[in-house]
Write a protein that holds these residues in place. Structure first.
Motif, short mmCIF file in Angstrom:
data_model
loop_
_atom_site.label_atom_id
_atom_site.label_comp_id
_atom_site.label_asym_id
_atom_site.label_seq_id
_atom_site.Cartn_x
_atom_site.Cartn_y
_atom_site.Cartn_z
N GLN A 79 -14.23 32.74 15.02
CA GLN A 79 -14.11 32.22 13.74
C GLN A 79 -13.48 33.27 12.83
N ARG A 80 -12.04 33.00 13.08
CA ARG A 80 -10.68 34.15 12.49
C ARG A 80 -10.07 33.12 11.55
N GLU A 81 -9.33 33.98 10.56
CA GLU A 81 -8.58 33.57 9.71
C GLU A 81 -7.37 34.64 9.60
N LEU A 82 -6.11 33.78 9.10
CA LEU A 82 -5.06 34.53 8.78
C LEU A 82 -4.79 34.05 7.36
N VAL A 83 -4.48 35.44 6.48
CA VAL A 83 -4.37 34.99 5.09
C VAL A 83 -2.60 35.26 4.81
N VAL A 84 -1.71 34.62 4.13
CA VAL A 84 -0.51 34.58 4.42
C VAL A 84 -0.01 34.63 2.97
N PRO A 85 0.79 35.82 2.39
CA PRO A 85 1.02 35.93 1.22
C PRO A 85 2.14 34.89 0.60
N ALA A 86 2.01 34.42 -0.85
CA ALA A 86 2.85 33.46 -1.23
C ALA A 86 4.43 33.87 -1.00
N ALA A 87 4.96 32.78 -0.59
CA ALA A 87 6.51 32.91 -0.38
C ALA A 87 7.24 31.75 -0.80
N PRO A 88 8.55 31.96 -1.31
CA PRO A 88 9.22 30.87 -1.89
C PRO A 88 9.63 29.92 -0.77
N GLN A 89 9.89 28.33 -1.04
CA GLN A 89 10.00 27.49 -0.42
C GLN A 89 11.54 27.33 0.02
N SER A 113 -5.38 18.60 -5.05
CA SER A 113 -5.84 18.70 -6.29
C SER A 113 -4.86 18.27 -7.47
N ARG A 114 -3.56 18.56 -7.29
CA ARG A 114 -2.49 18.19 -8.06
C ARG A 114 -1.30 18.35 -7.57
N PRO A 115 -0.23 17.68 -8.00
CA PRO A 115 1.24 17.74 -7.38
C PRO A 115 1.64 19.20 -7.31
N ILE A 116 2.42 19.72 -6.39
CA ILE A 116 2.91 21.01 -5.94
C ILE A 116 4.42 20.81 -6.17
N GLY A 117 5.03 21.73 -7.06
CA GLY A 117 6.39 21.89 -7.33
C GLY A 117 7.19 22.00 -5.96
N ALA A 118 8.32 21.66 -5.62
CA ALA A 118 9.09 21.84 -4.40
C ALA A 118 9.35 23.40 -4.44
N ASP A 119 9.41 24.04 -5.89
CA ASP A 119 10.01 25.31 -5.87
C ASP A 119 8.72 26.34 -5.98
N ALA A 120 7.77 25.83 -6.02
CA ALA A 120 6.60 26.62 -6.11
C ALA A 120 6.23 27.41 -4.87
N PRO A 121 6.15 29.10 -5.06
CA PRO A 121 5.58 29.64 -3.90
C PRO A 121 4.26 29.37 -3.51
N LEU A 122 3.95 29.47 -2.16
CA LEU A 122 2.76 28.95 -1.57
C LEU A 122 2.33 29.89 -0.76
N GLY A 123 0.98 30.29 -1.11
CA GLY A 123 0.23 31.42 -0.16
C GLY A 123 -0.79 30.52 0.65
N LEU A 124 -1.18 30.99 1.84
CA LEU A 124 -1.80 30.14 2.80
C LEU A 124 -3.00 31.00 3.28
N ARG A 125 -4.18 30.26 3.70
CA ARG A 125 -5.32 30.81 4.50
C ARG A 125 -5.53 29.82 5.51
N VAL A 126 -5.25 30.29 6.86
CA VAL A 126 -5.58 29.29 8.08
C VAL A 126 -6.71 30.06 8.62
N ALA A 127 -7.68 29.13 9.09
CA ALA A 127 -8.96 29.70 9.61
C ALA A 127 -9.35 28.58 10.79
N LEU A 128 -10.36 29.17 11.61
CA LEU A 128 -10.62 28.22 12.74
C LEU A 128 -12.10 28.09 12.70
N THR A 129 -12.74 26.93 12.66
CA THR A 129 -14.15 26.93 12.77
C THR A 129 -14.79 27.06 14.09
N ALA A 130 -16.29 27.15 14.24
CA ALA A 130 -16.98 27.14 15.56
C ALA A 130 -16.83 25.81 16.34
N ALA A 131 -16.80 25.85 17.59
CA ALA A 131 -16.92 24.64 18.48
C ALA A 131 -18.24 23.89 18.53
#
Length: 279
Positions: free
Chosen positions: A22-32, A92-110
Motif C-alpha cells: 500500500q504505497r503512494e506517490l505524491v507529485v507537486p503541482a505542475a503547469p499543464q 467536484s468542480r470544473p478544473i481550468g485547463a491552465d490550472a497547475p495540478l498536484g497528484l497523489r497516486v496510491a495502491l490499495t490492498a488486494a
C-alpha cells in the motif's frame, strides 16, 4: 516511462503471497501542456482547446506514476496482463485547463476475485488547496484462476435508452491514444503485439472509450459542474470496429452503454450522476 516499461517487460517472479504494497506517490503541482490537452480533446471528441480540462484528462497525468508503482520490484503481479475492470471519476468542480495540478497516486490492498485478485489505483488531484478537486478509482484484476467451464450466466441489464451516436472506431486509434497518453501497452498497438496476450486484433484503450462516451454525452446534454461517472468494462473493443452509444435517464442520472453495432456484445456500461458543487 521508459524505465517503467523496461521493468514491465522483465519476467516477474511468481507472487508468493499476492500482497499489494500500500504505497503512494505524491507529485507537486505542475503547469499543464496546452498542446497535449488540445490533442487529447481532439482525439476523444471534446471541444478543441477547452477552457476546462476534460474530466478524464487527469488520468493521463497520473498514468506514469501508477505504472511506476505497478512495476516496482515488490509489486507481486506482472503489469502487462492486468485487466482493467472498472473506473470511477468524481469531479467536484470544473478544473481550468491552465490550472497547475498536484497528484497523489496510491495502491490499495488486494482482495479476492472469482478470477484471481483485484486491487485499486486511487488518484486524487488538487489545484493549490488541500481538498482534492478530482478523484479516480481504477480497479484492476490479476488473473490466476481459469474461468469456470461453460458460459457464466450474467443478468442482462435493459438498454439505457436510444442510440446517441454510431461510431466507426479506426484501426489506428490505439496508437494515436498511446502517443498522447503514454499508455503503450502492446495489446492496443497492433495485431502482432496483441496476439501474445490472447487477442486476434488490437483493442482500444478502456479509458479512451470512456472519454469518447463522455464527450458524446456532453454533446447531447451539458454535463453538471460537479459529477461522478462510473464505468465497468466488459467485452474488449477490437480495432477497427463499429459501435453504438445508447443513453437515457435512470435513478436521477444518466445510464449509458457502448455496444458493438448490430446488437453485438457490450463493451462498457456506465452511469453519470450530479454531485454537490464545491466552491
Amino acid at each position: 516511462m521508459l524505465a517503467s516499461y523496461a521493468r514491465a517487460l522483465l519476467p516477474k517472479r511468481p507472487a508468493s503471497t499476492g500482497v499489494v504494497p500500500q504505497r503512494e506517490l505524491v507529485v507537486p503541482a505542475a503547469p499543464q501542456d496546452p498542446t497535449r490537452i488540445a490533442r487529447y480533446a481532439e482525439l476523444c471528441g471534446f471541444p478543441p482547446e477547452p477552457a476546462t480540462l476534460p474530466a478524464t484528462y487527469p488520468h493521463l497525468l497520473a498514468f506514469p506514476h501508477a505504472l511506476a508503482l505497478l512495476t516496482r520490484r515488490d509489486f507481486p503481479f506482472p503489469a502487462l496482463g492486468l485487466v482493467h475492470l472498472a473506473n470511477r471519476i468524481e469531479r467536484s468542480r470544473p478544473i481550468g485547463a491552465d490550472a497547475p495540478l498536484g497528484l497523489r497516486v496510491a495502491l490499495t490492498a488486494a482482495r479476492p476475485h472469482r478470477r484471481g485478485s483485484a486491487f485499486d489505483v486511487v488518484t486524487e488531484a488538487t489545484t493549490g488547496g488541500r481538498e482534492p478537486v478530482w478523484r479516480s478509482v481504477s480497479t484492476y484484476l490479476h488473473r490466476d484462476r481459469p474461468a469456470a467451464p461453460g458460459p457464466r450466466p450474467r443478468p442482462e441489464q435493459p438498454q439505457p435508452g436510444p442510440v446517441v451516436e454510431r461510431l466507426t472506431v479506426p484501426a489506428g486509434i490505439g496508437r494515436r491514444y498511446a502517443a498522447v497518453s503514454g499508455d503503450r501497452n502492446p495489446i492496443h498497438l497492433h495485431p502482432l503485439t496483441a496476439r501474445p496476450f490472447g487477442f486476434r486484433r488490437a483493442i482500444a484503450h478502456g479509458m479512451w472509450a470512456k472519454a469518447r462516451c463522455l464527450a458524446l454525452l456532453a454533446g447531447a446534454e451539458p454535463l453538471p459542474d460537479a459529477f461522478a461517472v462510473s464505468v465497468t468494462f466488459h467485452a474488449p473493443l477490437p480495432l477497427p470496429s463499429r459501435a453504438e452509444l445508447r443513453a437515457g435517464p435512470r435513478d436521477a442520472g444518466r445510464a449509458f452503454e457502448l455496444r458493438a453495432a448490430d446488437a453485438g456484445p457490450v463493451h462498457l456500461r456506465g452511469f453519470l450522476q450530479a454531485l454537490t458543487l464545491r466552491s
